[in-house]
Write an enzyme that holds these catalytic residues in place. Structure first.
Site, PDB file in Angstrom:
ATOM      1  N   CYS A 134       1.240   0.081 -12.789  1.00 27.16           N
ATOM      2  CA  CYS A 134       0.674  -0.936 -11.907  1.00 27.16           C
ATOM      3  C   CYS A 134      -0.767  -0.568 -11.533  1.00 27.16           C
ATOM      4  CB  CYS A 134       1.511  -1.103 -10.644  1.00 27.16           C
ATOM      5  SG  CYS A 134       0.854  -2.380  -9.545  1.00 27.16           S
ATOM      6  N   CYS A 137      -1.723  -1.092  -7.818  1.00 24.84           N
ATOM      7  CA  CYS A 137      -1.194  -0.055  -6.930  1.00 24.84           C
ATOM      8  C   CYS A 137      -1.927   1.270  -7.140  1.00 24.84           C
ATOM      9  CB  CYS A 137       0.306   0.122  -7.150  1.00 24.84           C
ATOM     10  SG  CYS A 137       1.268  -1.338  -6.651  1.00 24.84           S
TER      11      CYS A 137
END
Length: 177
Positions: A134, A137
């Site tokens: 991700c 993130c």
């Protein structure tokens, strides 16, 4: 089985992984991390990989550095990032401002009080986010770590732990038992 014993099970086609595991676990003092941070990151990654052999090896190797609170925090990082990384990666890839501005409506109370210092938890979450791929993130966790004056070597080590343990899990899964 401890890390040394686990290294002996790595097949020859993955000798680079064996060397990387040796380097990581043999040079914790130069990692930019405390031993608690190093083993917490390693355990969070192992939980994320769902690899019981690596979990056991890290638990044995980490010994006194792995308090019950740290183990719990590593589990919280692995499970919350399993949810957040999927959600935020999908939001990012959807490239929709309408979706990006909606509240996530996902319960994440474990982030508020993970049982370890915030910086340690951010390191755990960064490594797991790298495993889960991700980018949104990863960016967020790196930004938080830099804002808390965590040095770049420590951040890099968290990412190297994720990469190396991921490869280790794959390599040992290739061994016929």
């Amino acid at each position: 089985m401890n890390i040394e014993q686990l290294k002996q099970t790595i097949p020859d086609f993955a000798k680079d992984i064996r060397l990387n595991v040796s380097h990581l676990f043999g040079n914790i003092a130069q990692s930019g991390l405390t031993e608690v941070q190093f083993y917490g990151i390693s355990l969070a990654v192992a939980f994320s990989l769902k690899d019981s052999v690596i979990i056991q090896a890290i638990t044995l190797e980490g010994g006194e550095h792995l308090s019950p609170e740290l183990v719990q925090s590593a589990k919280v990082a692995a499970t919350l990032m399993a949810m957040n990384n999927i959600y935020y990666r999908a939001i990012h890839l959807a490239e929709s401002q309408d979706l990006a501005t909606l509240p996530a409506n996902l319960r994440m109370n474990g982030l508020l009080n993970p049982g370890v210092p915030k910086v340690d938890f951010e390191l755990f979450a960064l490594a797991v986010s790298a495993i889960n791929g991700c980018g949104m993130c990863i960016h967020s966790h790196v930004k938080q770590l830099l804002a808390h004056d965590v040095n770049k070597v420590a951040i890099q080590t968290a990412l190297r732990v994720a990469a190396t343990l991921n490869a280790l899990s794959l390599a040992i899964s290739q061994v016929i038992r």
